[in-house]
Design a protein around this motif. Structure first.
Motif, PDB file in Angstrom:
ATOM      1  N   MET A 112      14.019   2.580  -1.632  1.00 41.15           N
ATOM      2  CA  MET A 112      14.107   1.918  -2.944  1.00 41.15           C
ATOM      3  C   MET A 112      15.261   0.918  -2.985  1.00 41.15           C
ATOM      4  O   MET A 112      16.000   0.750  -2.015  1.00 41.15           O
ATOM      5  CB  MET A 112      14.312   2.967  -4.029  1.00 41.15           C
ATOM      6  CG  MET A 112      13.043   3.652  -4.476  1.00 41.15           C
ATOM      7  SD  MET A 112      13.400   4.715  -5.888  1.00 41.15           S
ATOM      8  CE  MET A 112      11.751   5.128  -6.405  1.00 41.15           C
ATOM      9  N   GLY A 113      15.421   0.310  -4.134  1.00 38.55           N
ATOM     10  CA  GLY A 113      16.514  -0.654  -4.329  1.00 38.55           C
ATOM     11  C   GLY A 113      16.099  -1.841  -5.183  1.00 38.55           C
ATOM     12  O   GLY A 113      16.896  -2.745  -5.417  1.00 38.55           O
ATOM     13  N   ARG A 114      14.845  -1.860  -5.566  1.00 38.48           N
ATOM     14  CA  ARG A 114      14.295  -2.979  -6.349  1.00 38.48           C
ATOM     15  C   ARG A 114      14.563  -4.310  -5.632  1.00 38.48           C
ATOM     16  O   ARG A 114      14.032  -4.492  -4.552  1.00 38.48           O
ATOM     17  CB  ARG A 114      14.859  -2.990  -7.767  1.00 38.48           C
ATOM     18  CG  ARG A 114      13.926  -3.653  -8.767  1.00 38.48           C
ATOM     19  CD  ARG A 114      14.540  -3.675 -10.147  1.00 38.48           C
ATOM     20  NE  ARG A 114      14.642  -2.348 -10.730  1.00 38.48           N
ATOM     21  CZ  ARG A 114      13.714  -1.784 -11.476  1.00 38.48           C
ATOM     22  NH1 ARG A 114      12.595  -2.411 -11.718  1.00 38.48           N
ATOM     23  NH2 ARG A 114      13.886  -0.579 -11.978  1.00 38.48           N
ATOM     24  N   GLU A 145      12.296  -2.026  -0.459  1.00 39.83           N
ATOM     25  CA  GLU A 145      11.066  -2.327  -1.209  1.00 39.83           C
ATOM     26  C   GLU A 145      11.012  -3.790  -1.649  1.00 39.83           C
ATOM     27  O   GLU A 145       9.951  -4.310  -1.941  1.00 39.83           O
ATOM     28  CB  GLU A 145      10.900  -1.384  -2.408  1.00 39.83           C
ATOM     29  CG  GLU A 145      12.005  -1.476  -3.432  1.00 39.83           C
ATOM     30  CD  GLU A 145      11.780  -0.535  -4.615  1.00 39.83           C
ATOM     31  OE1 GLU A 145      10.676  -0.018  -4.788  1.00 39.83           O
ATOM     32  OE2 GLU A 145      12.752  -0.342  -5.363  1.00 39.83           O
ATOM     33  N   HIS A 164      10.628   8.651  -4.984  1.00 40.87           N
ATOM     34  CA  HIS A 164      11.570   9.215  -5.959  1.00 40.87           C
ATOM     35  C   HIS A 164      12.390  10.396  -5.453  1.00 40.87           C
ATOM     36  O   HIS A 164      13.276  10.843  -6.169  1.00 40.87           O
ATOM     37  CB  HIS A 164      10.814   9.572  -7.249  1.00 40.87           C
ATOM     38  CG  HIS A 164      10.389   8.339  -8.005  1.00 40.87           C
ATOM     39  ND1 HIS A 164       9.304   7.603  -7.631  1.00 40.87           N
ATOM     40  CD2 HIS A 164      10.943   7.710  -9.067  1.00 40.87           C
ATOM     41  CE1 HIS A 164       9.180   6.562  -8.449  1.00 40.87           C
ATOM     42  NE2 HIS A 164      10.159   6.604  -9.328  1.00 40.87           N
ATOM     43  N   ARG A 206      15.917   9.576  -5.778  1.00 32.03           N
ATOM     44  CA  ARG A 206      16.578   9.551  -7.092  1.00 32.03           C
ATOM     45  C   ARG A 206      16.852  10.939  -7.640  1.00 32.03           C
ATOM     46  O   ARG A 206      17.770  11.144  -8.420  1.00 32.03           O
ATOM     47  CB  ARG A 206      15.700   8.772  -8.068  1.00 32.03           C
ATOM     48  CG  ARG A 206      16.422   7.588  -8.618  1.00 32.03           C
ATOM     49  CD  ARG A 206      15.548   6.634  -9.331  1.00 32.03           C
ATOM     50  NE  ARG A 206      14.810   7.149 -10.449  1.00 32.03           N
ATOM     51  CZ  ARG A 206      13.861   6.457 -11.068  1.00 32.03           C
ATOM     52  NH1 ARG A 206      13.576   5.243 -10.667  1.00 32.03           N
ATOM     53  NH2 ARG A 206      13.218   6.971 -12.075  1.00 32.03           N
TER      54      ARG A 206
HETATM   55  O1  F6P Z   1      16.400   1.059 -10.391  1.00 30.59           O
HETATM   56  C1  F6P Z   1      16.169   2.284  -9.789  1.00 30.59           C
HETATM   57  C2  F6P Z   1      14.815   2.335  -9.156  1.00 30.59           C
HETATM   58  O2  F6P Z   1      14.660   3.605  -8.536  1.00 30.59           O
HETATM   59  C3  F6P Z   1      14.514   1.224  -8.156  1.00 30.59           C
HETATM   60  O3  F6P Z   1      15.100   1.443  -6.902  1.00 30.59           O
HETATM   61  C4  F6P Z   1      13.010   1.226  -8.144  1.00 30.59           C
HETATM   62  O4  F6P Z   1      12.507  -0.047  -7.818  1.00 30.59           O
HETATM   63  C5  F6P Z   1      12.656   1.575  -9.568  1.00 30.59           C
HETATM   64  O5  F6P Z   1      13.804   2.209 -10.140  1.00 30.59           O
HETATM   65  C6  F6P Z   1      11.469   2.488  -9.717  1.00 30.59           C
HETATM   66  O6  F6P Z   1      11.203   2.628 -11.069  1.00 30.59           O
HETATM   67  P1  F6P Z   1      10.237   3.739 -11.684  1.00 30.59           P
HETATM   68  O7  F6P Z   1      10.926   5.061 -11.570  1.00 30.59           O
HETATM   69  O8  F6P Z   1      10.076   3.315 -13.096  1.00 30.59           O
HETATM   70  O9  F6P Z   1       8.992   3.722 -10.879  1.00 30.59           O
END
Ligand code: F6P
Length: 367
Positions: free
Chosen positions: A200-202, A252, A288, A291
């Protein structure tokens, strides 16, 4: 007595619970009332759901945050709330703040959530005016709330804000990535396989870059170092056949130099067929798991120290003070203007250091 509320917003990140605990207990310790806004801006917009008999803004006691440090996610909930980005949503949020007597709001979230907070603060006088003119609130009700006091804490696994060395949650996600890559390496070596691992990392490549450095990955794709047109040849040259395992990490948000997305499937197809590599290749999207879970010690420490500082910042703020966020720079917890950091993030990528990048990637296994 000041009434200070804390809220988490946007994607959850490990360490947010440490922030909530620190804000609640510091506020009480300094003689204020502490509140939590549940479910992020959504809770602020709703205030109270009569039908379900749920209050989204609740006063907290010292014991209410017991055990928060060692739990993952955010225990007060979060949301990505569209309503707050409309003026009508902000009007409802302002009304709920006044009705609940909230003087100051501490928000822990990513740059989008914090930018929303700055806008809310800038509009505050006009929101109150409109609420009074519509008859939703009286002049007497709004009189004690002329200035909205807001402080931000950067909670995000992405580590994507300029002006602070680390965002709350980034080191926990990085630790999780390393752990997962270690697991994958065992099965990759067993089968002599290649793995393309998406992290992840947007739009930010910090997690991917640091993950690659920390696991000794063979090749890396990040948005801050868009790949040249010859990236396919380059990758095939670096990745030779005959190795027991090959690990490619891809952020990503990975791009080529034309701004086109580079996807894990494109990389996998190349490893499998390209230039005679013919590697048995699998894709793993970590998703996820990066996270969730408990925070590493660093994020618990960062959330706690920054939470304490945020309460001090709201107590010392004047109407003239710019909206600030709490940063960590060179191991010191500091206050910084929020919007300057947001602007700088958009203008300069945080982590480009081509020389260090190349030095670290040159340490890959060759056999
Ligand atoms: O900003 C945190 C993040 O985990 C990003 O790394 C990822 O692109 C995005 O949120 C994913 O979002 P969601 O949980 O809404 O799918």
């Amino acid at each position: 007595k000041k009434n200070i509320a804390v809220m988490t917003s946007g994607g959850d990140s490990p360490g947010m619970n440490a922030v909530v605990r620190a804000v609640v207990r510091t506020a009480i310790h300094l003689g204020c009332n502490a509140y939590c806004v549940y479910e992020g801006y959504r809770g602020l917009v709703i205030g109270r759901d009569e039908e379900k008999q749920v209050d989204y803004i609740r006063q907290m006691g010292w014991e209410d945050v017991r055990g928060y440090l060692s739990l993952g996610g955010t225990l007060i909930g979060t949301a990505r709330c569209k309503e707050f980005f409309e003026r009508d949503g902000r009007l409802r949020a302002a009304r709920n703040m006044v009705v609940n007597g909230i003087d100051a709001l501490i928000i822990c979230g990513g740059d989008g959530s914090l930018t929303g907070a700055d806008r809310f603060r800038a509009e505050w006088p006009s929101l109150l005016e409109e609420l009074v003119s519509k008859g939703d609130l009286t002049k007497e009700q709004v009189a004690p709330f002329q200035h909205l006091n807001i402080v931000g804490l950067v909670g995000s696994i992405d580590n994507d804000l300029s002006g602070t060395d680390a965002t709350i949650g980034a080191y926990s996600a990085l630790a999780r990535i390393c752990e997962m890559v270690d697991y994958i390496e065992a099965t990759a070596s067993s089968h002599s396989r290649a793995f393309v691992i998406e992290v992840m990392g947007r739009h930010c490549g910090w997690l991917a870059l640091m993950g690659a450095v920390a696991t000794g990955a063979d090749f890396l794709f990040i948005p801050e170092k868009p790949r040249e047109d010859n990236w396919k040849e380059e990758m095939c040259q670096v990745i030779k056949t005959g190795k027991r395992k090959t690990i490619v990490i891809i952020a990503e948000g990975a791009l080529d130099r034309h701004g086109n997305k580079i996807t894990p499937t494109m990389v996998k197809d190349l490893l499998a067929d390209g230039n005679g590599l013919g590697l048995d290749t699998r894709i793993t999207t970590l998703g996820h798991v990066q996270r969730g879970g408990t925070a590493v010690a660093y994020d618990r420490m960062l959330g706690t120290l920054q939470g304490v500082e945020a309460v001090k910042a709201v107590l010392e703020a004047t109407p003239e003070t710019e909206t600030c966020f709490i940063a960590i720079t060179e191991n010191k917890i500091t206050r910084k203007p929020l919007m300057a950091a947001v602007k700088e993030t958009q203008e300069v990528a945080k982590l480009i250091d081509a020389q260090r990048f190349n030095e670290a990637m040159a340490l890959r296994d060759t056999e």
